[in-house]
Design a protein around this motif. Structure first.
Motif, mmCIF file in Angstrom:
data_model
loop_
_atom_site.group_PDB
_atom_site.id
_atom_site.type_symbol
_atom_site.label_atom_id
_atom_site.label_comp_id
_atom_site.label_asym_id
_atom_site.label_seq_id
_atom_site.Cartn_x
_atom_site.Cartn_y
_atom_site.Cartn_z
ATOM 1 N N ILE A 133 13.566 -14.444 -10.412
ATOM 2 C CA ILE A 133 14.487 -14.383 -11.540
ATOM 3 C C ILE A 133 15.861 -14.933 -11.176
ATOM 4 O O ILE A 133 16.478 -15.656 -11.967
ATOM 5 C CB ILE A 133 14.594 -12.932 -12.059
ATOM 6 N N ALA A 134 16.365 -14.612 -10.007
ATOM 7 C CA ALA A 134 17.706 -15.075 -9.620
ATOM 8 C C ALA A 134 17.745 -16.600 -9.520
ATOM 9 O O ALA A 134 18.699 -17.234 -9.984
ATOM 10 C CB ALA A 134 18.117 -14.451 -8.293
ATOM 11 N N TRP A 135 16.731 -17.195 -8.927
ATOM 12 C CA TRP A 135 16.699 -18.658 -8.806
ATOM 13 C C TRP A 135 16.488 -19.318 -10.158
ATOM 14 O O TRP A 135 17.012 -20.403 -10.421
ATOM 15 C CB TRP A 135 15.634 -19.109 -7.820
ATOM 16 N N ALA A 136 15.707 -18.685 -11.033
ATOM 17 C CA ALA A 136 15.507 -19.221 -12.377
ATOM 18 C C ALA A 136 16.823 -19.201 -13.155
ATOM 19 O O ALA A 136 17.159 -20.168 -13.848
ATOM 20 C CB ALA A 136 14.440 -18.419 -13.114
ATOM 21 N N PHE A 137 17.588 -18.111 -13.038
ATOM 22 C CA PHE A 137 18.881 -18.029 -13.701
ATOM 23 C C PHE A 137 19.833 -19.085 -13.160
ATOM 24 O O PHE A 137 20.526 -19.763 -13.922
ATOM 25 C CB PHE A 137 19.475 -16.628 -13.507
ATOM 26 N N LEU A 138 19.860 -19.254 -11.847
ATOM 27 C CA LEU A 138 20.738 -20.246 -11.235
ATOM 28 C C LEU A 138 20.345 -21.669 -11.643
ATOM 29 O O LEU A 138 21.210 -22.499 -11.931
ATOM 30 C CB LEU A 138 20.709 -20.111 -9.710
ATOM 31 N N ALA A 139 19.041 -21.947 -11.695
ATOM 32 C CA ALA A 139 18.583 -23.278 -12.110
ATOM 33 C C ALA A 139 18.930 -23.552 -13.569
ATOM 34 O O ALA A 139 19.371 -24.653 -13.921
ATOM 35 C CB ALA A 139 17.077 -23.397 -11.901
ATOM 36 N N GLY A 140 18.770 -22.569 -14.435
ATOM 37 C CA GLY A 140 19.121 -22.736 -15.842
ATOM 38 C C GLY A 140 20.609 -22.931 -16.042
ATOM 39 O O GLY A 140 21.042 -23.783 -16.829
ATOM 40 N N LEU A 141 21.413 -22.163 -15.318
ATOM 41 C CA LEU A 141 22.864 -22.309 -15.415
ATOM 42 C C LEU A 141 23.318 -23.677 -14.922
ATOM 43 O O LEU A 141 24.161 -24.324 -15.549
ATOM 44 C CB LEU A 141 23.543 -21.199 -14.610
ATOM 45 N N THR A 142 22.730 -24.140 -13.835
ATOM 46 C CA THR A 142 23.067 -25.460 -13.303
ATOM 47 C C THR A 142 22.659 -26.566 -14.273
ATOM 48 O O THR A 142 23.414 -27.515 -14.505
ATOM 49 C CB THR A 142 22.390 -25.677 -11.943
ATOM 50 N N ALA A 143 21.470 -26.457 -14.852
ATOM 51 C CA ALA A 143 21.001 -27.472 -15.799
ATOM 52 C C ALA A 143 21.881 -27.517 -17.045
ATOM 53 O O ALA A 143 22.215 -28.599 -17.541
ATOM 54 C CB ALA A 143 19.550 -27.199 -16.184
ATOM 55 N N ALA A 144 22.282 -26.354 -17.535
ATOM 56 C CA ALA A 144 23.143 -26.327 -18.723
ATOM 57 C C ALA A 144 24.509 -26.940 -18.432
ATOM 58 O O ALA A 144 25.028 -27.725 -19.237
ATOM 59 C CB ALA A 144 23.311 -24.892 -19.207
#
Length: 154
Positions: free
Chosen positions: A47-58
């Protein structure tokens, strides 16, 4: 007591509409963030890496889109970038206005009219927000035929 409920209901709908119009330009980055997060999460990373990847992509989509819109000289490229930001904003505006209209209970025709009005308003607010963050270009001589972007007539 019903008067207080009516007033608070109208205030909450007004605040919802204000938030929608202020955040309309962020519909595309939010969509990219959720899609990226779900893809990373389904890969089993966490979950933490998914949140970080989504934040970076946005952040990447928002930054690249605004810089590309502001620095591009081609009206066609600016139109494509604007459409990429405006279509999701208009879709979010339509669905939000349609949902609020269906809560009020008017006829289906009026609900659709209110929904499309919300789409146009959200798209217009997203366009205004996108244009307001236009990067300043260096001033060039008027003799060379170059004019500032805000003075170009389409």
């Amino acid at each position: 007591m019903p008067a207080i409920a009516l007033i608070l209901g109208l205030v909450s709908v007004g605040l919802l509409c204000r938030a929608l119009f202020e955040l309309a330009v962020h519909a595309l980055p939010f969509f990219v963030a959720v899609s990226t997060s779900m893809a990373v999460l389904s890969a089993g990373v966490g979950i933490a890496w998914a949140f970080l990847a989504g934040l970076t992509a946005a952040a990447l989509i928002l930054t690249v889109g605004r810089v590309l819109f502001a620095t591009s000289r081609s009206p066609l490229m600016r139109g494509f970038v604007a459409a990429a930001f405006l279509v999701p904003a208009a879709m979010a505006g339509r669905h939000t206005a349609l949902g609020v209209a269906l809560l009020a209970g008017p006829s289906p025709l009026w609900s659709e009219i209110i929904g499309w009005l919300g789409a146009f308003l959200a798209g217009g607010c997203a366009l205004h927000e996108l244009l307001s963050h236009d990067l300043a270009r260096p001033l060039q001589s008027r003799q060379g035929g170059d004019r500032p972007l805000h003075s170009l007539r389409l």
